[in-house]
Design a protein around this motif. Sequence first.
Motif, PDB file in Angstrom:
ATOM      1  N   SER A   1       0.860  -1.183   0.000  1.00 19.81           N
ATOM      2  CA  SER A   1       0.000   0.000   0.000  1.00 19.81           C
ATOM      3  C   SER A   1       0.898   1.235   0.000  1.00 19.81           C
ATOM      4  CB  SER A   1      -0.905  -0.014   1.240  1.00 19.81           C
ATOM      5  OG  SER A   1      -1.762   1.108   1.274  1.00 19.81           O
ATOM      6  N   ILE A   2       0.799   2.037  -1.065  1.00 15.58           N
ATOM      7  CA  ILE A   2       1.691   3.181  -1.250  1.00 15.58           C
ATOM      8  C   ILE A   2       0.889   4.482  -1.194  1.00 15.58           C
ATOM      9  CG2 ILE A   2       3.391   4.258  -2.782  1.00 15.58           C
ATOM     10  CD1 ILE A   2       3.854   1.536  -4.071  1.00 15.58           C
ATOM     11  N   MET A   3       1.390   5.455  -0.426  1.00 13.34           N
ATOM     12  CA  MET A   3       0.770   6.794  -0.288  1.00 13.34           C
ATOM     13  C   MET A   3      -0.742   6.703  -0.116  1.00 13.34           C
ATOM     14  SD  MET A   3       1.410   8.443  -4.134  1.00 13.34           S
ATOM     15  CE  MET A   3       2.780   7.547  -4.857  1.00 13.34           C
ATOM     16  N   SER A   4      -1.175   5.818   0.799  1.00 11.14           N
ATOM     17  CA  SER A   4      -2.597   5.579   0.989  1.00 11.14           C
ATOM     18  C   SER A   4      -2.943   5.659   2.474  1.00 11.14           C
ATOM     19  CB  SER A   4      -2.985   4.219   0.388  1.00 11.14           C
ATOM     20  OG  SER A   4      -4.389   4.100   0.278  1.00 11.14           O
ATOM     21  N   THR A   5      -4.163   5.229   2.814  1.00 11.14           N
ATOM     22  CA  THR A   5      -4.634   5.320   4.197  1.00 11.14           C
ATOM     23  C   THR A   5      -5.737   4.303   4.426  1.00 11.14           C
ATOM     24  OG1 THR A   5      -5.415   6.859   5.902  1.00 11.14           O
ATOM     25  CG2 THR A   5      -6.290   7.169   3.681  1.00 11.14           C
ATOM     26  N   THR A   6      -6.172   4.207   5.673  1.00  4.21           N
ATOM     27  CA  THR A   6      -7.106   3.156   6.088  1.00  4.21           C
ATOM     28  C   THR A   6      -8.573   3.516   5.906  1.00  4.21           C
ATOM     29  OG1 THR A   6      -7.172   4.056   8.314  1.00  4.21           O
ATOM     30  CG2 THR A   6      -5.491   2.388   7.869  1.00  4.21           C
ATOM     31  N   GLY A   7      -8.852   4.776   5.682  1.00  4.68           N
ATOM     32  CA  GLY A   7     -10.240   5.227   5.675  1.00  4.68           C
ATOM     33  C   GLY A   7     -10.712   5.695   7.037  1.00  4.68           C
ATOM     34  N   ALA A   8      -9.852   5.606   8.062  1.00  2.71           N
ATOM     35  CA  ALA A   8     -10.215   6.115   9.384  1.00  2.71           C
ATOM     36  C   ALA A   8     -10.385   7.630   9.317  1.00  2.71           C
ATOM     37  CB  ALA A   8      -9.141   5.746  10.410  1.00  2.71           C
ATOM     38  N   ARG A   9     -11.451   8.120   9.914  1.00  8.91           N
ATOM     39  CA  ARG A   9     -11.717   9.559   9.878  1.00  8.91           C
ATOM     40  C   ARG A   9     -10.636  10.318  10.647  1.00  8.91           C
ATOM     41  NH1 ARG A   9     -13.800   7.584   6.209  1.00  8.91           N
ATOM     42  NH2 ARG A   9     -16.019   7.219   5.920  1.00  8.91           N
ATOM     43  N   GLY A  10     -10.175  11.409  10.056  1.00  8.66           N
ATOM     44  CA  GLY A  10      -9.173  12.230  10.710  1.00  8.66           C
ATOM     45  C   GLY A  10      -7.740  11.802  10.444  1.00  8.66           C
ATOM     46  N   VAL A  11      -7.557  10.727   9.680  1.00 10.69           N
ATOM     47  CA  VAL A  11      -6.209  10.233   9.358  1.00 10.69           C
ATOM     48  C   VAL A  11      -5.971  10.400   7.862  1.00 10.69           C
ATOM     49  CG1 VAL A  11      -4.715   8.203   9.300  1.00 10.69           C
ATOM     50  CG2 VAL A  11      -6.217   8.583  11.262  1.00 10.69           C
ATOM     51  N   GLY A  12      -4.762  10.836   7.494  1.00 13.69           N
ATOM     52  CA  GLY A  12      -4.434  10.981   6.079  1.00 13.69           C
ATOM     53  C   GLY A  12      -5.249  12.051   5.385  1.00 13.69           C
ATOM     54  N   ARG A  13      -5.606  13.093   6.116  1.00 13.05           N
ATOM     55  CA  ARG A  13      -6.425  14.165   5.542  1.00 13.05           C
ATOM     56  C   ARG A  13      -5.562  15.132   4.735  1.00 13.05           C
ATOM     57  NH1 ARG A  13     -11.338  14.982   8.051  1.00 13.05           N
ATOM     58  NH2 ARG A  13     -11.718  16.353   6.266  1.00 13.05           N
ATOM     59  N   PRO A  14      -6.000  15.536   3.536  1.00 15.38           N
ATOM     60  CA  PRO A  14      -5.173  16.423   2.718  1.00 15.38           C
ATOM     61  C   PRO A  14      -4.963  17.789   3.357  1.00 15.38           C
ATOM     62  CG  PRO A  14      -7.361  16.162   1.756  1.00 15.38           C
ATOM     63  CD  PRO A  14      -7.265  15.180   2.877  1.00 15.38           C
ATOM     64  N   ARG A  15      -3.781  18.338   3.126  1.00 16.16           N
ATOM     65  CA  ARG A  15      -3.548  19.722   3.530  1.00 16.16           C
ATOM     66  C   ARG A  15      -4.350  20.649   2.620  1.00 16.16           C
ATOM     67  NH1 ARG A  15       2.746  18.451   3.593  1.00 16.16           N
ATOM     68  NH2 ARG A  15       2.785  17.078   5.420  1.00 16.16           N
ATOM     69  N   PRO A  16      -4.638  21.856   3.057  1.00 17.86           N
ATOM     70  CA  PRO A  16      -5.543  22.740   2.290  1.00 17.86           C
ATOM     71  C   PRO A  16      -5.123  22.934   0.835  1.00 17.86           C
ATOM     72  CG  PRO A  16      -5.182  23.639   4.483  1.00 17.86           C
ATOM     73  CD  PRO A  16      -4.280  22.447   4.368  1.00 17.86           C
ATOM     74  N   GLU A  17      -3.828  23.103   0.585  1.00 15.06           N
ATOM     75  CA  GLU A  17      -3.390  23.352  -0.789  1.00 15.06           C
ATOM     76  C   GLU A  17      -3.593  22.119  -1.669  1.00 15.06           C
ATOM     77  OE1 GLU A  17       0.363  22.012   1.456  1.00 15.06           O
ATOM     78  OE2 GLU A  17      -1.476  23.142   1.888  1.00 15.06           O
ATOM     79  N   ALA A  18      -3.466  20.926  -1.068  1.00 13.42           N
ATOM     80  CA  ALA A  18      -3.695  19.693  -1.821  1.00 13.42           C
ATOM     81  C   ALA A  18      -5.189  19.443  -2.012  1.00 13.42           C
ATOM     82  CB  ALA A  18      -3.046  18.516  -1.107  1.00 13.42           C
ATOM     83  N   ALA A  19      -5.983  19.752  -0.999  1.00 14.05           N
ATOM     84  CA  ALA A  19      -7.436  19.610  -1.126  1.00 14.05           C
ATOM     85  C   ALA A  19      -7.966  20.491  -2.250  1.00 14.05           C
ATOM     86  CB  ALA A  19      -8.118  19.971   0.197  1.00 14.05           C
ATOM     87  N   ALA A  20      -7.358  21.665  -2.423  1.00 17.85           N
ATOM     88  CA  ALA A  20      -7.784  22.564  -3.501  1.00 17.85           C
ATOM     89  C   ALA A  20      -7.554  21.938  -4.867  1.00 17.85           C
ATOM     90  CB  ALA A  20      -7.051  23.904  -3.389  1.00 17.85           C
ATOM     91  N   VAL A  21      -6.500  21.124  -5.012  1.00 16.40           N
ATOM     92  CA  VAL A  21      -6.244  20.425  -6.278  1.00 16.40           C
ATOM     93  C   VAL A  21      -7.387  19.460  -6.579  1.00 16.40           C
ATOM     94  CG1 VAL A  21      -4.709  18.784  -7.431  1.00 16.40           C
ATOM     95  CG2 VAL A  21      -3.737  20.676  -6.114  1.00 16.40           C
TER      96      VAL A  21
END
Length: 295
Positions: A136-156
């Motif tokens: 599993s590369i650059m991914s996450t578990t789906g747990a809320r609050g974990v692996g959340r994008p930073r604002p500049e990335a969320a804008a993308v």
Amino acid sequence: MAEVRANGIDIWYETAGNPQDPALLLIMGLGAQLIDWPAGFVEQLTGHGLHVVLFDNRDSGLSSGFDEVGLPDLPAVLAGDRSSVPYLIPDLAADAAGLLKELGIERAHVVGVSMGGMIAQQLTLDHPELVASLTSIMSTTGARGVGRPRPEAAAVLMRPPAADRAAAIAGAVAGSRVIGSPGYPAPQAELERRAAAKYDRGYRPQGTMRQYAAIVASPDRTAGLREVSAPTLVIHGADDPLIPVDGGEATAAAVPGAELLVIPGMGHDLPAPLWSRIADAIAANTRRAQDPPQH
């Protein structure tokens, strides 16, 4: 490149390497296509004696789309209302399982990046008999609050669809600069070449929105991951702004015996200078599946 009918949809795929070698299934991420796997990286994997299978997820590239169902209501989805979401990560995992079965592959080493990592995790949970090892590369578990994008990335992620080809390419290049590896910046010409190739092969922004809704609406995989017995490797960039490193740390913490490789200077991409390091780590994890446990 070829097409199969699996899990009720048409899936475009291609293979590389010797079909007699152990199979390695590569699963791409949000809005990505099989051509997003760098050819040089695939060559590194086949050089390790692996038969690589790449494919387009549903709603991306040349695989079946779901345009007839329209766009999800993202604000509602983010608020917890799943009624406009046509499919979830488990459906995408069922597509991957169907592809393996159609190709006559009884077991495969599975590697996924970003959303593809989520699909790979889910495939391991739902079809453990198909998965010899998991990366599993650059991914996450789906747990809320974990692996959340930073604002500049969320804008993308939230960019509106481009009006034309030039705007789509420019937007993709700009987005790559935001989420890419600060320690290994890609050449401008290479980013433009990739963006043009993706646009010309299959520009499907509506499909990307449905995939994003699937990510948001899908359940947390943490509890299931605690039951995974396949050898598991988690790779993450220390400088990933789209899925920060805590997503990878949570994944590795959930899977018993998982190995965690955090790479300084790596963001949310697969930079050429890191191909050999990542491919070597994947190959080593596949060997963990083949070697008998030491007592």
